[in-house]
Scaffold this motif. Structure first.
Motif, PDB file in Angstrom:
ATOM      1  N   ASN A 222       0.825  -1.215   0.000  1.00 26.74           N
ATOM      2  CA  ASN A 222       0.000   0.000   0.000  1.00 26.74           C
ATOM      3  C   ASN A 222       0.856   1.262   0.000  1.00 26.74           C
ATOM      4  O   ASN A 222       1.933   1.279   0.606  1.00 26.74           O
ATOM      5  N   PRO A 223       0.399   2.334  -0.642  1.00 31.82           N
ATOM      6  CA  PRO A 223      -0.783   2.407  -1.483  1.00 31.82           C
ATOM      7  C   PRO A 223      -0.554   1.732  -2.831  1.00 31.82           C
ATOM      8  O   PRO A 223       0.541   1.829  -3.392  1.00 31.82           O
ATOM      9  N   VAL A 224      -1.593   1.079  -3.337  1.00 33.61           N
ATOM     10  CA  VAL A 224      -1.435   0.366  -4.600  1.00 33.61           C
ATOM     11  C   VAL A 224      -1.509   1.311  -5.806  1.00 33.61           C
ATOM     12  O   VAL A 224      -1.127   0.939  -6.910  1.00 33.61           O
ATOM     13  N   LEU A 225      -1.998   2.528  -5.572  1.00 32.51           N
ATOM     14  CA  LEU A 225      -1.988   3.559  -6.618  1.00 32.51           C
ATOM     15  C   LEU A 225      -1.831   4.919  -5.975  1.00 32.51           C
ATOM     16  O   LEU A 225      -2.612   5.298  -5.104  1.00 32.51           O
ATOM     17  N   THR A 226      -0.823   5.663  -6.393  1.00 33.70           N
ATOM     18  CA  THR A 226      -0.689   7.075  -6.037  1.00 33.70           C
ATOM     19  C   THR A 226       0.344   7.714  -6.955  1.00 33.70           C
ATOM     20  O   THR A 226       1.277   7.051  -7.416  1.00 33.70           O
ATOM     21  N   HIS A 227       0.159   9.005  -7.230  1.00 30.33           N
ATOM     22  CA  HIS A 227       1.141   9.764  -8.001  1.00 30.33           C
ATOM     23  C   HIS A 227       1.677  10.938  -7.190  1.00 30.33           C
ATOM     24  O   HIS A 227       2.246  11.873  -7.758  1.00 30.33           O
ATOM     25  N   ARG A 228       1.492  10.881  -5.890  1.00 30.24           N
ATOM     26  CA  ARG A 228       1.983  11.975  -5.048  1.00 30.24           C
ATOM     27  C   ARG A 228       3.508  12.054  -5.149  1.00 30.24           C
ATOM     28  O   ARG A 228       4.197  11.042  -5.339  1.00 30.24           O
ATOM     29  N   SER A 229       4.012  13.263  -5.054  1.00 30.57           N
ATOM     30  CA  SER A 229       5.459  13.542  -5.108  1.00 30.57           C
ATOM     31  C   SER A 229       6.086  13.094  -6.423  1.00 30.57           C
ATOM     32  O   SER A 229       7.269  12.723  -6.462  1.00 30.57           O
ATOM     33  N   THR A 230       5.302  13.087  -7.504  1.00 30.46           N
ATOM     34  CA  THR A 230       5.839  12.782  -8.831  1.00 30.46           C
ATOM     35  C   THR A 230       5.466  13.913  -9.777  1.00 30.46           C
ATOM     36  O   THR A 230       4.636  14.778  -9.464  1.00 30.46           O
ATOM     37  N   ASP A 231       6.081  13.875 -10.970  1.00 31.17           N
ATOM     38  CA  ASP A 231       5.711  14.844 -12.005  1.00 31.17           C
ATOM     39  C   ASP A 231       4.848  14.185 -13.076  1.00 31.17           C
ATOM     40  O   ASP A 231       4.788  14.637 -14.215  1.00 31.17           O
ATOM     41  N   HIS A 232       4.163  13.108 -12.715  1.00 32.82           N
ATOM     42  CA  HIS A 232       3.283  12.423 -13.653  1.00 32.82           C
ATOM     43  C   HIS A 232       2.195  13.374 -14.144  1.00 32.82           C
ATOM     44  O   HIS A 232       1.684  14.188 -13.359  1.00 32.82           O
ATOM     45  N   PRO A 233       1.815  13.320 -15.428  1.00 34.78           N
ATOM     46  CA  PRO A 233       0.796  14.247 -15.934  1.00 34.78           C
ATOM     47  C   PRO A 233      -0.597  13.999 -15.370  1.00 34.78           C
ATOM     48  O   PRO A 233      -1.479  14.855 -15.517  1.00 34.78           O
ATOM     49  N   VAL A 234      -0.820  12.841 -14.760  1.00 34.69           N
ATOM     50  CA  VAL A 234      -2.093  12.564 -14.093  1.00 34.69           C
ATOM     51  C   VAL A 234      -1.845  12.591 -12.590  1.00 34.69           C
ATOM     52  O   VAL A 234      -1.015  11.834 -12.076  1.00 34.69           O
ATOM     53  N   GLN A 235      -2.557  13.449 -11.884  1.00 29.54           N
ATOM     54  CA  GLN A 235      -2.369  13.608 -10.443  1.00 29.54           C
ATOM     55  C   GLN A 235      -3.686  13.363  -9.702  1.00 29.54           C
ATOM     56  O   GLN A 235      -4.723  13.133 -10.298  1.00 29.54           O
ATOM     57  N   ASN A 236      -3.598  13.418  -8.356  1.00 28.60           N
ATOM     58  CA  ASN A 236      -4.769  13.269  -7.478  1.00 28.60           C
ATOM     59  C   ASN A 236      -5.462  11.935  -7.716  1.00 28.60           C
ATOM     60  O   ASN A 236      -6.696  11.822  -7.624  1.00 28.60           O
ATOM     61  N   THR A 237      -4.717  10.877  -8.018  1.00 26.51           N
ATOM     62  CA  THR A 237      -5.309   9.600  -8.371  1.00 26.51           C
ATOM     63  C   THR A 237      -5.893   8.916  -7.139  1.00 26.51           C
ATOM     64  O   THR A 237      -5.224   8.755  -6.118  1.00 26.51           O
ATOM     65  N   GLY A 238      -7.158   8.521  -7.234  1.00 31.58           N
ATOM     66  CA  GLY A 238      -7.809   7.877  -6.107  1.00 31.58           C
ATOM     67  C   GLY A 238      -9.255   7.553  -6.405  1.00 31.58           C
ATOM     68  O   GLY A 238      -9.695   7.554  -7.549  1.00 31.58           O
ATOM     69  N   HIS A 239     -10.015   7.275  -5.351  1.00 28.11           N
ATOM     70  CA  HIS A 239     -11.446   6.946  -5.423  1.00 28.11           C
ATOM     71  C   HIS A 239     -11.714   5.963  -6.569  1.00 28.11           C
ATOM     72  O   HIS A 239     -12.308   6.304  -7.592  1.00 28.11           O
ATOM     73  N   ALA A 240     -11.288   4.736  -6.355  1.00 26.88           N
ATOM     74  CA  ALA A 240     -11.260   3.737  -7.416  1.00 26.88           C
ATOM     75  C   ALA A 240     -12.324   2.662  -7.215  1.00 26.88           C
ATOM     76  O   ALA A 240     -12.898   2.513  -6.131  1.00 26.88           O
ATOM     77  N   ASP A 241     -12.565   1.901  -8.296  1.00 26.01           N
ATOM     78  CA  ASP A 241     -13.465   0.757  -8.246  1.00 26.01           C
ATOM     79  C   ASP A 241     -12.913  -0.326  -9.167  1.00 26.01           C
ATOM     80  O   ASP A 241     -12.440  -0.028 -10.275  1.00 26.01           O
ATOM     81  N   LEU A 242     -12.957  -1.578  -8.708  1.00 25.30           N
ATOM     82  CA  LEU A 242     -12.462  -2.714  -9.475  1.00 25.30           C
ATOM     83  C   LEU A 242     -13.585  -3.371 -10.259  1.00 25.30           C
ATOM     84  O   LEU A 242     -14.740  -3.423  -9.793  1.00 25.30           O
ATOM     85  N   VAL A 243     -13.237  -3.905 -11.443  1.00 28.92           N
ATOM     86  CA  VAL A 243     -14.202  -4.675 -12.215  1.00 28.92           C
ATOM     87  C   VAL A 243     -13.460  -5.797 -12.932  1.00 28.92           C
ATOM     88  O   VAL A 243     -12.354  -5.602 -13.439  1.00 28.92           O
ATOM     89  N   GLN A 244     -14.079  -6.985 -12.954  1.00 29.50           N
ATOM     90  CA  GLN A 244     -13.532  -8.092 -13.720  1.00 29.50           C
ATOM     91  C   GLN A 244     -14.179  -8.088 -15.099  1.00 29.50           C
ATOM     92  O   GLN A 244     -15.410  -8.094 -15.224  1.00 29.50           O
ATOM     93  N   ALA A 245     -13.350  -8.080 -16.134  1.00 29.58           N
ATOM     94  CA  ALA A 245     -13.842  -8.004 -17.505  1.00 29.58           C
ATOM     95  C   ALA A 245     -14.404  -9.348 -17.954  1.00 29.58           C
ATOM     96  O   ALA A 245     -14.239 -10.387 -17.305  1.00 29.58           O
TER      97      ALA A 245
END
Length: 503
Positions: A222-245
């Protein structure tokens, strides 16, 4: 492989613009997704996809006044928060929070996701936001909500049983554990949450248990997803939901933002819905690459209907992409009063007022162009780019004059004026990248507002810094909406056209 991908990469976000807090479920080969809507009516936009990449809005779950009441006293970024959408026992279930004046949690259901959705079932025994629904093997339904706490519930009546109990608080010291979703995968129950706040520190963490009620063991990665403290063009990543295709693979939908400009970076479209693949290692999900051009899923893509950029208001009801502030009564908003026109009848006397009559669509592209033909002969109104009551730009017509108005915090000013012939006039807004050179103080975009001359030439009357219509300046949880409004009398709009400029 039976068919080659139609594209090696696909665009991400998969639902651009102000579409936060995504919740997704699969029924056979079909996928359905719901998002938050905050102060706008109708509430909870609903989407359908056959490939997880191309999404078409099919309606709004809360589209009747009896389902959704948002009073003028409710501030912007209030209203409808964080739905959970699930399919169980042949029915779609949607649970969501209306924070307006303590309205609380509610559940609506439908056998067809295009509607009609039921009248709300109130759930007073669930005190928090971000409610989730999950059913165990014997049919018991569990509601887990921000905190992170859980209570047993009868979703058909809203009755809860027992006292809510804490399940897991996420990482030690992390703020705002919220957005829980509970799943049964194999031998474990997995509890996915967001934490760290919905700003740059936003992240996704997960824990597991042998039972839906815990105790829960946190993932060591954990955390399994975060972009904090990076210069990634996508930020504030969170509030997620899983789905099996449908092919057995796993995917994650989540919110993120695309900040632009200098320091600290400003996002103007709101929190958007992104997609990324998930694999499983040692019984834990591993979130894959997050990119603006996502690797295409390993199945044929199924694009939906082409987006209609122009609306001539020829239908008896507005398309589901149109949203209005807090309510939409036939008295103040109609396509029937003057056939082929949208008629808005004023209530509040400017966009500064919470009861202003405003109907718009979410801005979904970083560079875009919007135009409308307005007849202000019976009133005053125009075209606006809105974030909230204290942050908006507008180009407005009345009495043979067009004016550009800027509201930034406590300041309101008329930026430019121009005389025009009496009668209908085309008003326009364009957003574009700032001219170079760019530096640490460069804003995210420029908002150009103007008018079309009788010969078809478009004249820009004002070019305004887009940072003032961003969440980093204004605060709150929403994104830009571009639309039409009436500030006095009755104003008619013959058509509205919106299109991206570039990607």
């Amino acid at each position: 492989m039976p068919l080659q991908h139609q594209a090696a990469r696909v665009a991400n976000p998969v639902i651009p613009g102000f579409h936060p807090d995504p919740s997704v479920c699969r029924v056979g080969d079909d996928y359905y997704l719901a998002c938050s809507s905050f102060e706008y009516f109708p509430g909870v936009p609903l989407f359908h996809s056959r490939d997880l990449v191309h999404w078409t809005q099919i309606g709004n779950a809360l589209d009747r006044p009896g389902q959704l009441r948002l009073p003028a006293s409710m501030p912007s970024s209030g209203g409808i928060y964080a739905p959970t959408l699930r399919h169980h026992d042949g029915r779609f279930w949607l649970m969501v929070t209306n924070v307006a004046e303590g309205a609380g949690n509610l559940i609506v259901t439908a056998t067809d996701p295009t509607g009609p959705w039921s009248d709300p079932v109130r759930v007073p025994g669930v005190p928090g936001i971000d409610p989730d629904l999950a059913w165990d093997e014997d049919g018991t339904c569990w509601c887990t909500f921000a905190g992170i706490a859980q209570v047993r519930i009868d979703p058909t009546t809203g009755q809860t049983y027992g006292t809510p109990r804490k399940l897991w608080s996420g990482a030690p010291g992390a703020k705002a554990p919220e957005a829980p979703h509970l799943y049964r995968v194999g031998d474990y129950w997995y509890l996915l949450i967001a934490e760290g706040g919905t700003e740059r520190g936003h992240c996704v963490s997960i824990a597991r248990s042998r039972t839906p009620t815990g105790p829960f063991e946190p993932c060591p990665a954990n955390p399994v997803l975060t972009h904090r403290s990076t210069d990634h063009p996508v930020q504030n990543t969170g509030h997620a939901d899983l789905v099996q295709a449908h092919d057995g693979s796993w995917w994650l939908v989540f919110l993120g933002v695309r900040p632009r400009g200098g320091t600290p970076g400003w996002h103007v479209l709101g929190r958007e819905t992104f997609l990324t693949p998930v694999t499983w290692e040692d019984g834990w999900p591993v979130v894959g690459e997050v990119a603006l051009d996502l690797p295409a899923p390993p199945w044929p893509l199924v694009p939906g209907p082409a987006e209609e950029h122009r609306d001539d208001f020829g239908l008896s009801e507005l398309r589901p992409t149109w949203i209005s502030l807090r309510d939409r009564s036939a008295e103040h908003c109609s396509t029937k009063e003057r056939p082929g026109w949208l008629t808005l009848r004023a209530r509040g006397d400017s966009l500064d007022e919470p009861d202003v009559v405003f109907t718009g669509r979410r801005q979904q592209h970083l560079a875009c162009r919007a135009r409308t033909l307005v007849d202000p002969s019976e009133g005053r109104g125009g075209l606006a780019v809105r974030l909230d009551e204290r942050h908006h730009y507008a180009v407005e017509a009345s009495g043979g004059q067009v004016r550009v108005i800027a509201r930034i915090g406590s300041l309101r000013t008329v930026v430019a004026t121009r005389p025009v012939p009496e009668g209908p006039v085309v008003l326009g807004v364009t957003t574009r990248e700032p001219a170079p050179p760019h530096g640490p103080c460069t804003g995210p975009d420029v908002v150009c507002l103007g008018v079309e001359d009788p010969d078809g030439t478009f004249t820009v009357l004002a070019e305004l810094d887009g940072r003032y219509l961003s969440t980093e300046v204004a605060g709150g949880f929403s994104g830009r909406v571009i639309g039409m409004y009436a500030a006095a009398g009755t104003v008619h709009f013959d058509w509205f056209d919106y299109e991206p400029v570039g990607r």
